[in-house]
Design a protein around this motif. Structure first.
Motif, mmCIF file in Angstrom:
data_model
loop_
_atom_site.group_PDB
_atom_site.id
_atom_site.type_symbol
_atom_site.label_atom_id
_atom_site.label_comp_id
_atom_site.label_asym_id
_atom_site.label_seq_id
_atom_site.Cartn_x
_atom_site.Cartn_y
_atom_site.Cartn_z
ATOM 1 N N LEU A 1 0.831 -1.190 0.000
ATOM 2 C CA LEU A 1 0.000 0.000 0.000
ATOM 3 C C LEU A 1 0.869 1.244 0.000
ATOM 4 C CD1 LEU A 1 -2.697 -0.955 2.640
ATOM 5 C CD2 LEU A 1 -2.902 -1.040 0.171
ATOM 6 N N THR A 2 0.468 2.223 -0.779
ATOM 7 C CA THR A 2 1.167 3.497 -0.755
ATOM 8 C C THR A 2 0.802 4.208 0.549
ATOM 9 O OG1 THR A 2 -0.629 4.690 -1.830
ATOM 10 C CG2 THR A 2 1.028 3.673 -3.275
ATOM 11 N N PRO A 3 1.577 5.196 0.949
ATOM 12 C CA PRO A 3 1.218 5.919 2.185
ATOM 13 C C PRO A 3 -0.196 6.502 2.136
ATOM 14 C CG PRO A 3 3.438 6.483 1.518
ATOM 15 C CD PRO A 3 2.861 5.634 0.416
ATOM 16 N N ARG A 4 -0.618 6.976 0.987
ATOM 17 C CA ARG A 4 -1.965 7.541 0.859
ATOM 18 C C ARG A 4 -3.031 6.457 1.015
ATOM 19 N NH1 ARG A 4 -3.922 12.058 -3.385
ATOM 20 N NH2 ARG A 4 -5.997 12.269 -2.524
ATOM 21 N N GLN A 5 -2.792 5.272 0.439
ATOM 22 C CA GLN A 5 -3.733 4.164 0.594
ATOM 23 C C GLN A 5 -3.776 3.707 2.045
ATOM 24 O OE1 GLN A 5 -1.970 1.549 -2.304
ATOM 25 N NE2 GLN A 5 -3.647 1.865 -3.746
ATOM 26 N N GLN A 6 -2.640 3.727 2.714
ATOM 27 C CA GLN A 6 -2.566 3.329 4.117
ATOM 28 C C GLN A 6 -3.419 4.256 4.979
ATOM 29 O OE1 GLN A 6 -2.010 0.639 5.780
ATOM 30 N NE2 GLN A 6 0.209 0.528 5.676
ATOM 31 N N LYS B 1 -7.196 3.537 4.596
ATOM 32 C CA LYS B 1 -7.591 2.186 4.986
ATOM 33 C C LYS B 1 -8.698 2.204 6.051
ATOM 34 C CE LYS B 1 -5.353 -2.172 6.077
ATOM 35 N NZ LYS B 1 -4.114 -2.831 6.452
ATOM 36 N N VAL B 2 -8.730 3.242 6.853
ATOM 37 C CA VAL B 2 -9.725 3.358 7.913
ATOM 38 C C VAL B 2 -11.136 3.504 7.345
ATOM 39 C CG1 VAL B 2 -9.597 5.858 8.186
ATOM 40 C CG2 VAL B 2 -10.154 4.443 10.129
ATOM 41 N N ILE C 1 -19.163 -3.309 8.708
ATOM 42 C CA ILE C 1 -19.517 -1.892 8.676
ATOM 43 C C ILE C 1 -18.239 -1.060 8.671
ATOM 44 C CG2 ILE C 1 -21.762 -2.160 9.792
ATOM 45 C CD1 ILE C 1 -20.510 -1.350 12.423
ATOM 46 N N ARG C 2 -18.404 0.237 8.458
ATOM 47 C CA ARG C 2 -17.270 1.153 8.513
ATOM 48 C C ARG C 2 -17.173 1.707 9.921
ATOM 49 N NH1 ARG C 2 -19.256 2.441 3.151
ATOM 50 N NH2 ARG C 2 -17.598 1.998 1.689
ATOM 51 N N PRO C 3 -16.066 2.112 10.399
ATOM 52 C CA PRO C 3 -14.739 2.237 9.801
ATOM 53 C C PRO C 3 -13.949 0.941 9.884
ATOM 54 C CG PRO C 3 -14.694 3.159 11.997
ATOM 55 C CD PRO C 3 -16.115 2.709 11.738
ATOM 56 N N GLY D 1 -11.583 -3.148 12.570
ATOM 57 C CA GLY D 1 -11.639 -4.571 12.914
ATOM 58 C C GLY D 1 -11.003 -5.438 11.841
ATOM 59 N N LEU D 2 -11.314 -6.733 11.900
ATOM 60 C CA LEU D 2 -10.811 -7.673 10.914
ATOM 61 C C LEU D 2 -11.452 -7.427 9.552
ATOM 62 C CD1 LEU D 2 -10.897 -10.979 13.004
ATOM 63 C CD2 LEU D 2 -8.910 -9.592 12.438
ATOM 64 N N ALA D 3 -10.780 -7.830 8.500
ATOM 65 C CA ALA D 3 -11.284 -7.655 7.136
ATOM 66 C C ALA D 3 -12.528 -8.508 6.904
ATOM 67 C CB ALA D 3 -10.200 -8.033 6.141
#
Length: 85
Positions: A16-21, A24-25, A50-52, A55-57
């Motif tokens: 993951l790029t820093p922006r994708q990281q 992720k939330v 649910i979001r955010p 938790g686990l994927a």
């Protein structure tokens, strides 16, 4: 011409790029939606995606269902490996 096409395709990168990281939330993750007691079984009625993304994927839902809670878990708590017995 083949070498030009190879260069145009680039390389595969699964990191993951820093922006994708950072974003992720905003993804979905597994959360407990009903209060659970220690030893209670995880079911589709007490776990939801649910979001955010704390938790686990969601792809791990089949691994979580049917397992038991290690401790009492309140509604709105993200599911983690530490909460699964």
């Amino acid at each position: 011409d083949i070498r030009t096409v190879e260069k145009a395709l680039g390389t595969v990168c699964y990191d993951l790029t820093p922006r994708q990281q950072e974003s992720k939330v905003f993804r979905r993750s597994l959360f407990v939606v009903k209060d659970m007691q220690a030893g209670e079984v995880f079911t589709e009625e007490n776990v939801r995606c649910i979001r955010p993304g704390y938790g686990l994927a969601p792809k791990l839902l089949p691994l979580v269902l049917g397992r038991t809670a290690r401790r009492a878990i309140t509604s709105g708590t993200p599911v983690t490996w530490n909460s699964i017995g």
